[in-house]
Every structure is written in C-alpha cells, then in structure tokens.
Scaffold this motif. Structure first.
Motif, short mmCIF file in Angstrom:
data_model
loop_
_atom_site.label_atom_id
_atom_site.label_comp_id
_atom_site.label_asym_id
_atom_site.label_seq_id
_atom_site.Cartn_x
_atom_site.Cartn_y
_atom_site.Cartn_z
N LEU A 349 7.42 3.93 -12.59
CA LEU A 349 8.63 3.63 -13.37
C LEU A 349 8.58 4.33 -14.72
CD1 LEU A 349 9.43 -0.16 -12.80
CD2 LEU A 349 10.93 1.78 -12.32
N LEU A 350 7.41 4.27 -15.37
CA LEU A 350 7.27 4.89 -16.69
C LEU A 350 7.41 6.42 -16.60
CD1 LEU A 350 4.34 2.78 -18.17
CD2 LEU A 350 6.75 2.70 -18.83
N ILE A 351 6.87 7.00 -15.54
CA ILE A 351 7.01 8.45 -15.35
C ILE A 351 8.49 8.81 -15.21
CG2 ILE A 351 6.58 10.36 -13.75
CD1 ILE A 351 3.85 9.04 -13.16
N TRP A 352 9.22 8.02 -14.42
CA TRP A 352 10.66 8.24 -14.30
C TRP A 352 11.34 8.10 -15.66
CZ3 TRP A 352 14.23 10.08 -11.05
CH2 TRP A 352 13.87 10.28 -9.71
N GLY A 353 10.91 7.12 -16.44
CA GLY A 353 11.49 6.91 -17.76
C GLY A 353 11.30 8.12 -18.66
N VAL A 354 10.09 8.67 -18.66
CA VAL A 354 9.81 9.86 -19.48
C VAL A 354 10.68 11.03 -19.06
CG1 VAL A 354 8.05 11.58 -20.03
CG2 VAL A 354 7.44 9.15 -20.01
N ILE A 355 10.81 11.25 -17.75
CA ILE A 355 11.63 12.36 -17.24
C ILE A 355 13.10 12.18 -17.62
CG2 ILE A 355 12.48 13.48 -15.14
CD1 ILE A 355 9.77 12.80 -13.84
N LEU A 356 13.62 10.96 -17.39
CA LEU A 356 15.05 10.72 -17.65
C LEU A 356 15.39 10.84 -19.13
CD1 LEU A 356 15.70 7.71 -15.22
CD2 LEU A 356 16.47 10.07 -14.95
N TYR A 357 14.54 10.27 -20.00
CA TYR A 357 14.85 10.33 -21.43
C TYR A 357 14.63 11.72 -22.01
CZ TYR A 357 15.91 5.40 -21.90
OH TYR A 357 16.53 4.18 -21.81
N ALA A 358 13.71 12.48 -21.42
CA ALA A 358 13.54 13.87 -21.86
C ALA A 358 14.81 14.67 -21.58
CB ALA A 358 12.34 14.49 -21.15
N ILE A 359 15.39 14.43 -20.39
CA ILE A 359 16.65 15.11 -20.06
C ILE A 359 17.78 14.59 -20.93
CG2 ILE A 359 18.35 15.53 -18.23
CD1 ILE A 359 16.05 15.22 -16.21
N ALA A 360 17.82 13.26 -21.14
CA ALA A 360 18.89 12.66 -21.95
C ALA A 360 18.89 13.20 -23.37
CB ALA A 360 18.72 11.13 -21.97
N ILE A 361 17.72 13.35 -23.95
CA ILE A 361 17.62 13.90 -25.32
C ILE A 361 18.11 15.35 -25.35
CG2 ILE A 361 16.00 14.59 -27.13
CD1 ILE A 361 14.33 12.11 -26.33
N LYS A 362 17.80 16.08 -24.28
CA LYS A 362 18.17 17.49 -24.21
C LYS A 362 19.69 17.67 -24.15
CE LYS A 362 16.77 21.81 -23.58
NZ LYS A 362 15.91 22.54 -24.58
N VAL A 363 20.38 16.77 -23.42
CA VAL A 363 21.82 16.97 -23.22
C VAL A 363 22.67 16.08 -24.11
CG1 VAL A 363 21.44 17.62 -20.82
CG2 VAL A 363 21.93 15.23 -21.36
N PHE A 364 22.04 15.29 -24.98
CA PHE A 364 22.79 14.29 -25.76
C PHE A 364 23.75 14.98 -26.75
CE2 PHE A 364 23.60 10.89 -28.77
CZ PHE A 364 23.71 9.81 -27.92
N LYS A 365 24.97 14.47 -26.79
CA LYS A 365 26.00 14.97 -27.72
C LYS A 365 26.61 13.80 -28.46
CE LYS A 365 28.19 16.75 -24.29
NZ LYS A 365 29.18 17.42 -23.40
N TRP A 366 26.97 14.05 -29.72
CA TRP A 366 27.54 12.97 -30.55
C TRP A 366 29.05 12.97 -30.55
CZ3 TRP A 366 24.70 9.06 -32.29
CH2 TRP A 366 23.32 9.23 -32.32
N GLU A 367 29.66 14.09 -30.19
CA GLU A 367 31.12 14.14 -30.18
C GLU A 367 31.60 15.20 -29.22
OE1 GLU A 367 32.81 16.17 -33.75
OE2 GLU A 367 30.83 15.76 -34.64
#
Length: 367
Positions: A349-367
């Motif tokens: 589960l933690l490995i999945w968490g690291v992968i998902l949040y790494a991608i989320a940070i990469k694609v995150f947009k504020w507007e």
C-alpha cells in the motif's frame, strides 16, 4: 497591533467549511455510506439465511479404492473441496468445512473406519447431519453388496475437534465494502472536489490571502479524511451491532481497522489528485477514475475471493492496492493480526502511495 497570521487556524477554517459542504452533498453520503451499507445488508441477510450444505475435505492419506469413498463422492449433498492442507485447516477453523474425512483400512471388522475431524466453529447440527448421511450410505452398501456380512465400514463416534471461530459472510463482505467506500471517496471525492475548486477559481482566490498552498491542500484533504473516517466508523459499527461482525480483540481491533482505513484512504486519494489535474472537464473525470477503481471493485476480493479467478489473473489481482487493503482488513478483524503482522500488505500500500503521489505532484496544477 494586529496578531500574527495563523496558517493552522486558516487551514482548520477551510477544513470546517469543506467538511460541512461534504455532509450536505447527497452523492458523497451515498457513495461513502449508502452503497456500502446496502451491500452489507444484502450479503448479511444472505449469510444468515437457511439452507443446509455439507462442504467436506478428504484426508490425503485416505484409502480411495473402497466402495465407501466411491459412494459418498457421488452424493450431491456432499461437496468435496480439494485444497492444500494449510487451507483445509484454515477452512475448518472458520467453519467453512463441516469436517475432514479420513477413510482407512481396519485389520478387523468392519473393513474400513471413517474418521472425522471438525472444529468448534462448525454447528453441532451440521456435523450430526453429515454423520447421518455417512451412516445411511454405509447401510445402503451393506444391503446391496454385503447383506449377510458384517458392516463394511463404521463412522467413528469420537470426532476430533480443533479450535475454531465461525467465519460468517459478513466477516468477508464488510472489509470489502469498507474498501469500496474508501476507494470511491478517495478517488471520486477528491477528483471532483479539487477539479471544481480549480474551475471555480476558488484556489486562485485563496492566493489572495496569506495562507500557503500546502495548508490549502491540507485543509481540504483533512476534511475528506474526517468525513470518510466517520463513514468507516458507521459501517463497522452497523456490521458489529446488526450482523455480529467479528472484532477478535474488541476495541483494539477496531482501532487498528481505523488506522488501516486512514492509511488506505490517504493512498487512494493520491489517484484522486491525479485525476483532478489530468481531466480537461468534469465529464472526463468518471472515465479516468474508473480506470483505477472499476477493475479493483471486481478483482480485489471486494465481493468474492480472488481464488475464483484463473491463476494468471490472480497474479494481476495481487498487484492491486485494494487487494492488499482487503487482505489486511480481514486478517486484523478475524484472525486477530496487528498492523505489524500484515506488514507485507501495508508495505505494498505504501509503495502504491509513493508512486501515486509522485505522479500527483508532477501533474498538479493550481488553476
């Protein structure tokens, strides 16, 4: 003189407002609490329904060349389960098997002895019915083949009984429905929430205030976590009170389930953040979200064990994060394991968490 601006107080204000909005959202309540409870009620009543079925296993050392075995193996009321010894023992302890049958040659009369091993989880009535069926089969063989001889076999009255605990339908289905609720909330809830905040320029307006981006995200995320943890408490409580869902160590087991639920929700929210950023408009959110959720609803042991699938598909099932969440939930609730005992499932589960949040940070947009 004006006091110093409090980032924490501003974050808590965002959390409070978002939590209030979530409670007022019918879709959030239905997906997080309504649907899981409907499934729990349906499967709970099915699990408590009547009807008698005899599931048994044959001891691997049994003699299978005799007429007794051939006769009972052809009876439709007796279902033989062919599993490894470790799984047979586990099924006996849970009451999924009525008995382990051993047929062995006897040096005297009768020619064969039929020995039974059962567990404390098996109803006495079920065991008595199984014994009656076996005695009837032996009696029928005697009348047809050996009418003038001693009985060909005897069912031993002394039944070996191992410790066990009744494994009800609810003990399987409730952890799966809790996973269903957490995955739905973590993905769909977060995806729609942050997409709408961005589209409505709410996030952009927040920038006009002294609050930092980190506290904005934390405030919204905490509101989702609080709402879903309340939903988790409701789901488990109804399972315990209405259907006798097993919590081996009581309050301690309950707290560990909540801790695991918190971890699972945080991991699943990572994909929600990804979807909220890659979706071009609101109508594209469900397809993106279902790419992650729908296969897991079907393949992660939510409604039925993954053992029903072919071996090649089970390999894929075991890669999914919801599979490991469900496995850990069931081991903690029924087997009495602790969080540290299910470290492999938690680790994945933690490995999945690291992968998902790494991608989320990469694609995150504020507007």
């Amino acid at each position: 003189m004006e006091g110093k601006y409090s980032q924490v107080k501003a974050m808590l204000s965002i959390t409070k407002a978002s939590l209030r909005a979530t409670f007022r959202s019918p879709s959030s309540v239905i997906f997080s609490v309504g649907f899981p409870l409907i499934f729990i009620l349906v499967f709970g009543f099915i699990g408590e329904g009547g009807g008698f079925s005899v599931n048994v296993a044959l001891d691997k050392t049994s003699d299978t060349s005799n007429p007794v075995y051939h006769a009972i193996s052809n009876i439709q009321a007796i279902n033989f389960k062919d599993k490894p010894d470790s799984l047979i023992k586990e099924d006996l302890e849970k009451g999924n098997l009525t008995a382990l049958i051993k047929i062995e040659k006897n040096n005297g009369n009768p020619a064969y002895l039929v020995k039974l091993t059962t567990s404390e989880a098996v109803k006495t009535q079920d065991l008595n019915i199984l014994q009656s069926i076996l005695n009837a089969v032996i009696g029928n063989i005697n009348e047809q083949v050996y009418p003038n001889a001693a009985s060909i076999a005897k069912v031993e009255k002394d039944v070996q009984k191992i410790p066990g605990r009744v494994y009800r339908q609810i003990d399987f289905i409730l952890p799966g429905q809790l996973g269903f609720s957490l995955l739905s909330a973590g993905v769909f809830g977060v995806a729609f929430l942050f997409f709408n905040l961005r589209q409505q320029l709410v996030l952009k307006r927040f920038f006009a205030t002294p609050i930092t981006r980190t506290y904005i995200v934390l405030g919204e995320a905490i509101s989702r976590v609080l709402f879903q943890m309340i939903a988790s408490v409701v789901i488990v409580s109804i399972g315990v009170l209405a259907f006798d869902f097993t919590l081996v160590h009581g309050v301690i087991t309950f707290l560990q389930l909540m801790l695991l639920s918190l971890l699972g929700l945080i991991v699943f929210m990572g994909y929600g953040f990804i979807v909220s950023n890659v979706a071009k408009n609101e109508s594209t959110i469900p397809p993106f979200a279902n790419l992650f959720t729908f296969p897991q609803f079907l393949l992660s042991g939510t409604f039925f064990p993954i053992e029903v699938f072919p071996k090649w598909l089970q390999f894929f099932c075991n890669l999914l994060p919801l599979t490991h969440f469900n496995n850990a939930m069931r081991e903690i609730s029924f087997e009495g394991a602790g969080i540290l005992d299910v470290w492999q499932d938690v680790g994945i589960l933690l490995i999945w968490g690291v992968i998902l949040y790494a991608i989320a940070i990469k694609v995150f947009k504020w507007e």
